[in-house]
Design an enzyme around this catalytic site. Sequence first.
Site, mmCIF file in Angstrom:
data_model
loop_
_atom_site.group_PDB
_atom_site.id
_atom_site.type_symbol
_atom_site.label_atom_id
_atom_site.label_comp_id
_atom_site.label_asym_id
_atom_site.label_seq_id
_atom_site.Cartn_x
_atom_site.Cartn_y
_atom_site.Cartn_z
ATOM 1 N N TYR A 1 11.391 -5.738 5.521
ATOM 2 C CA TYR A 1 10.134 -4.995 5.349
ATOM 3 C C TYR A 1 9.910 -4.062 6.548
ATOM 4 O O TYR A 1 9.595 -2.889 6.391
ATOM 5 C CB TYR A 1 8.962 -5.963 5.202
ATOM 6 N N SER B 1 3.305 0.948 8.501
ATOM 7 C CA SER B 1 2.741 -0.355 8.867
ATOM 8 C C SER B 1 2.907 -0.553 10.364
ATOM 9 O O SER B 1 3.783 0.064 10.990
ATOM 10 C CB SER B 1 3.497 -1.468 8.136
HETATM 11 N N1 LIG Z 1 -2.339 -4.958 3.381
HETATM 12 C C1 LIG Z 1 -1.770 -4.867 4.564
HETATM 13 O O1 LIG Z 1 -1.974 -5.715 5.448
HETATM 14 C C2 LIG Z 1 -0.868 -3.699 4.863
HETATM 15 C C3 LIG Z 1 -0.496 -3.493 6.195
HETATM 16 C C4 LIG Z 1 0.360 -2.451 6.486
HETATM 17 C C5 LIG Z 1 0.822 -1.635 5.488
HETATM 18 N N2 LIG Z 1 0.460 -1.867 4.195
HETATM 19 C C6 LIG Z 1 1.010 -0.977 3.151
HETATM 20 O O2 LIG Z 1 -0.054 -0.493 2.365
HETATM 21 C C7 LIG Z 1 0.465 -0.117 1.092
HETATM 22 C C8 LIG Z 1 -0.473 -0.637 0.007
HETATM 23 O O3 LIG Z 1 -0.412 -2.045 -0.018
HETATM 24 P P1 LIG Z 1 -1.676 -2.977 -0.234
HETATM 25 O O4 LIG Z 1 -1.838 -3.777 0.984
HETATM 26 O O5 LIG Z 1 -2.806 -2.213 -0.753
HETATM 27 O O6 LIG Z 1 -1.084 -3.981 -1.340
HETATM 28 P P2 LIG Z 1 -1.408 -4.193 -2.888
HETATM 29 O O7 LIG Z 1 -2.845 -4.528 -3.088
HETATM 30 O O8 LIG Z 1 -0.391 -5.162 -3.368
HETATM 31 O O9 LIG Z 1 -1.139 -2.759 -3.510
HETATM 32 C C9 LIG Z 1 0.156 -2.289 -3.773
HETATM 33 C C10 LIG Z 1 0.062 -1.198 -4.812
HETATM 34 O O10 LIG Z 1 1.390 -0.734 -5.076
HETATM 35 C C11 LIG Z 1 1.568 -0.679 -6.475
HETATM 36 N N3 LIG Z 1 2.961 -0.857 -6.839
HETATM 37 C C12 LIG Z 1 3.751 -1.942 -6.646
HETATM 38 N N4 LIG Z 1 4.969 -1.708 -7.177
HETATM 39 C C13 LIG Z 1 4.932 -0.458 -7.703
HETATM 40 C C14 LIG Z 1 5.863 0.364 -8.385
HETATM 41 N N5 LIG Z 1 7.116 -0.049 -8.645
HETATM 42 N N6 LIG Z 1 5.471 1.588 -8.799
HETATM 43 C C15 LIG Z 1 4.215 2.018 -8.564
HETATM 44 N N7 LIG Z 1 3.292 1.312 -7.923
HETATM 45 C C16 LIG Z 1 3.663 0.091 -7.501
HETATM 46 C C17 LIG Z 1 0.693 -1.784 -7.044
HETATM 47 O O11 LIG Z 1 0.286 -1.457 -8.355
HETATM 48 P P3 LIG Z 1 0.999 -1.947 -9.711
HETATM 49 O O12 LIG Z 1 1.406 -3.367 -9.513
HETATM 50 O O13 LIG Z 1 -0.094 -1.741 -10.717
HETATM 51 O O14 LIG Z 1 2.142 -1.009 -9.922
HETATM 52 C C18 LIG Z 1 -0.518 -1.676 -6.123
HETATM 53 O O15 LIG Z 1 -1.414 -0.695 -6.605
HETATM 54 C C19 LIG Z 1 1.891 -0.669 1.028
HETATM 55 O O16 LIG Z 1 2.819 0.363 1.267
HETATM 56 C C20 LIG Z 1 1.917 -1.672 2.154
HETATM 57 O O17 LIG Z 1 3.212 -1.874 2.647
HETATM 58 C C21 LIG Z 1 -0.397 -2.862 3.868
#
Ligand SMILES: NC(=O)c1ccc[n+]([C@@H]2O[C@H](COP(=O)([O-])OP(=O)(O)OC[C@H]3O[C@@H](n4cnc5c(N)ncnc54)[C@H](OP(=O)(O)O)[C@@H]3O)[C@@H](O)[C@H]2O)c1
Length: 249
Positions: free
Chosen positions: A157, A143
């Site tokens: 985080y 991130s």
């Molecule tokens: N969105 C942003 O602004 C942003 C910015 C920087 C970095 N990121 C990073 O991008 C990555 C994806 O996040 P996102 O933004 O796409 O958020 P998201 O829509 O909430 O997706 C998170 C994913 O992680 C899965 N997950 C959560 N707990 C889990 C567990 N215990 N085991 C397996 N899967 C799990 C969720 O699926 P289930 O609930 O079905 O398990 C979901 O598919 C993360 O690492 C986040 O930190 C996001």
Amino acid sequence: MSKNIERKVVVITGASSGLGESTARHLATRGATMVLGARRKDRLDLIAKDIRANGGDALAVEVDATKRTQVENLAKAAIDTYGKIDVWVNNAGIMPIAPLAQLRVDEWDRMIDLNIKGVLYGIAATLPYMLKENDGHIINIASIFGIKVFAPGGTVYCATKAAVRSLTEGLRMEFHANKIRTTIISPGAVNSELKESTSDEASSKAVDQLYKAWAIPADSIARAIAYAIEQPSDVDINEIVVRPTVQDF
Ligand SMILES: NC(=O)c1ccc[n+]([C@@H]2O[C@H](COP(=O)([O-])OP(=O)(O)OC[C@H]3O[C@@H](n4cnc5c(N)ncnc54)[C@H](OP(=O)(O)O)[C@@H]3O)[C@@H](O)[C@H]2O)c1
């Protein structure tokens, strides 16, 4: 279809929403075979069905990435079904934001368990296969908060994402001679369900406002991941930072 993506077997954790789902759909259109992991199997099944309906191939595997044996099963399912793992994307993560002063230790534990230990379990599950092949690509989603600290609110985080960057660089240094490529993806604000993991009301409002002002579609990150994968095997894109143009932080 894309040369260097076509026919690659790509495993991705957290594929049931957000960046993971978008990346799975994007890479499938470019010819990759997708192995989708997350806890919400019903959502994975729908995404896999869609991918197959569009002429691609995908396998849905229920996995809690905080459980080492389940992450091992995800790798095993990929090998048993497709015979190889070309790319492993450690994407699953959560972002419960709250000032340290609130001592939400349970949320600190959950972030460490998924954002750090989950990534390590992914590395442990795929590394033996990649070392045997002397080939492979591990992509870890960090991130912008792994580069800059956002506090009060994001301290833990940010620490987990800084750890992901260090782990990935260490992985590169240890295994470059084994032809294992590593990529850190460091996104800014991207539309997804991530902000819903914040339970502190004031932090949630602040995060919502920032995302309303800044967030870009998840496909922006999918394209960055595809760019790293599609390079020839002697080129390793080590890190990509992708911010919304209007994001100042
Ligand atoms: N969105 C942003 O602004 C942003 C910015 C920087 C970095 N990121 C990073 O991008 C990555 C994806 O996040 P996102 O933004 O796409 O958020 P998201 O829509 O909430 O997706 C998170 C994913 O992680 C899965 N997950 C959560 N707990 C889990 C567990 N215990 N085991 C397996 N899967 C799990 C969720 O699926 P289930 O609930 O079905 O398990 C979901 O598919 C993360 O690492 C986040 O930190 C996001």
